[in-house]
Design an enzyme around this catalytic site. Structure first.
Site, PDB file in Angstrom:
ATOM      1  N   LYS A   1       0.815  -1.213   0.000  1.00 57.19           N
ATOM      2  CA  LYS A   1       0.000   0.000   0.000  1.00 57.19           C
ATOM      3  C   LYS A   1       0.849   1.264   0.000  1.00 57.19           C
ATOM      4  O   LYS A   1       0.503   2.244  -0.654  1.00 57.19           O
ATOM      5  CB  LYS A   1      -0.966  -0.006   1.194  1.00 57.19           C
TER       6      LYS A   1
ATOM      7  N   LYS B   1      -5.500 -10.225  -6.451  1.00 55.52           N
ATOM      8  CA  LYS B   1      -6.703 -10.353  -5.623  1.00 55.52           C
ATOM      9  C   LYS B   1      -7.680  -9.233  -5.973  1.00 55.52           C
ATOM     10  O   LYS B   1      -7.277  -8.115  -6.309  1.00 55.52           O
ATOM     11  CB  LYS B   1      -6.321 -10.349  -4.142  1.00 55.52           C
TER      12      LYS B   1
ATOM     13  N   LYS C   1     -10.612  -3.531  -3.003  1.00 53.63           N
ATOM     14  CA  LYS C   1     -11.282  -2.240  -2.963  1.00 53.63           C
ATOM     15  C   LYS C   1     -10.426  -1.163  -3.591  1.00 53.63           C
ATOM     16  O   LYS C   1     -10.886  -0.319  -4.329  1.00 53.63           O
ATOM     17  CB  LYS C   1     -11.489  -1.819  -1.502  1.00 53.63           C
TER      18      LYS C   1
END
Ligand code: ATP
Ligand code: MG
Length: 332
Positions: free
Chosen positions: A112, A195, A198
């Site tokens: 991230k 994956k 969001k």
């Protein structure tokens, strides 16, 4: 009864199919066998920049979706993380027994922060796994239903629980991840190596449960498959088809073997059409139930208030014991 604990972020509005199949579906099932605590983790949501009004709306929306998915406030404790201040308080103590190198090894942070740019990533994003440790330990949870991407954080939780217990005396239950092999990682429809996420998936690769059912059907029909024709579960050579089989199998409670039989001699088109229909059948009532909870914010808020009260009773006891163990002078 063993305890279960899990949380979901209110970042993006709608839950996606990976959230549902990988985690929320297990939340619903564990209500029957566990003393279960589920929360909307708004403290985690501010580890990346947020709009305050949107966060507030998305927090209610996440709670509404959890109820629409089948959480029953008579059979589990549903609450908002920031309503229970003990989460932040225990997180501080946990921060102080975590090694800097240990925290630096968390792959979710690496992913991230790389995406955000190293100097834009916050210290909050860095320590968020340790807040998650506190989330779990506060409730003395035995089982933590999550997707595969959270396994490393549950492992960290186990390490820190054991470290604290051995340094200060038995205080925390050492939890175990509850990850179902079949659905622990649902893949992006356009990029079946990644994956479904969001924050990382493109709109076409991501199935949001609250989207127009028609748009959802269309995304399924344009999912990436492979050049062959055979419908067979083989994640190595047929990741796209295998992902669709996993989704279809779970949504309809059919085994993958039964599906392989059913589609022998048929093409990908048939599988996609049927899966699109099954998705529409699933999301249509989910959307209307979510809307019903949103239309009655008083009921929703009172469910959350009751949940916070039940959660706090447990959390406060664990925190008081922890404060005592580390040597804080009790307030008189
Ligand atoms: P982000 O990518 O921004 O972290 P997310 O899609 O992972 O968002 P979260 O709220 O972090 O959403 O995750 C909620 C739960 O859903 C977690 O238990 C997580 O492991 C699970 N989950 C998320 N994506 C998937 C997926 N593709 N397959 C299975 N489980 C998933
Ligand atoms: Mg995540």
């Amino acid at each position: 009864r063993p305890r279960a604990l899990s949380g979901i972020q209110p970042t993006a509005g709608s839950f996606h199919l990976g959230n549902y199949l990988g985690a929320v579906r297990q939340y619903v099932a564990l209500q029957e066998t566990h003393d279960a605590f589920y929360m909307v983790v708004d403290l985690h949501a501010i580890t990346v920049p947020q709009d305050p009004a949107e966060l507030r709306a998305n927090t209610r929306l996440a709670a509404a979706q959890l109820l629409a998915a089948g959480l029953d406030p008579r059979r589990c404790t549903l609450f908002i993380q920031s309503h229970v201040p003990e989460h932040a308080q225990l997180a501080w103590v946990m921060n102080c027994i975590t090694g800097f190198g240990e925290a630096s090894r968390m792959t979710q942070f690496k992913d991230k922060s790389a995406k955000q740019g190293a100097d834009r990533a916050t210290v909050g994003l860095f320590t968020y796994p340790i807040l998650q440790v506190a989330d779990i330990l506060l409730y003395q949870a035995n089982a933590v239903p999550v997707g595969e991407d959270q396994r490393q954080h549950v492992e960290l939780t186990r390490d820190l629980a054991e470290r604290f217990n051995s340094r200060f005396g038995q205080t925390f239950t050492v939890p175990a991840p509850y990850i179902l092999k079949e659905v622990g990682k649902i893949y992006d429809l356009q990029d079946p190596a990644a994956k479904m996420s969001k924050s990382a998936s493109t709109p076409k690769g991501l199935i949001n449960l609250l989207d127009e059912p028609k748009a959802t059907a269309k995304k399924i029909k344009s999912a990436v498959t492979d050049t062959g024709t055979e419908i067979r579960f083989d994640p190595e050579t047929k990741p796209g088809v295998s992902n669709l089989l996993t989704i279809y199998s779970t949504l309809t409670d059919t085994t993958v073997a039964q599906l392989e039989d059913k589609y022998t001699g048929k093409g990908y088109g048939a599988l996609k059409t049927d899966l699109a229909d099954a998705m529409v059948e699933f999301v249509t009532p989910f959307r209307s139930r979510t809307q019903e909870y949103l239309d009655d914010p008083e009921t929703l808020d009172s469910i959350l208030a009751e949940g916070a009260e039940k959660a706090r009773a447990v959390a406060a006891e664990t925190l008081a014991q922890t404060y005592d163990r580390v040597g804080f002078l009790p307030a008189k």
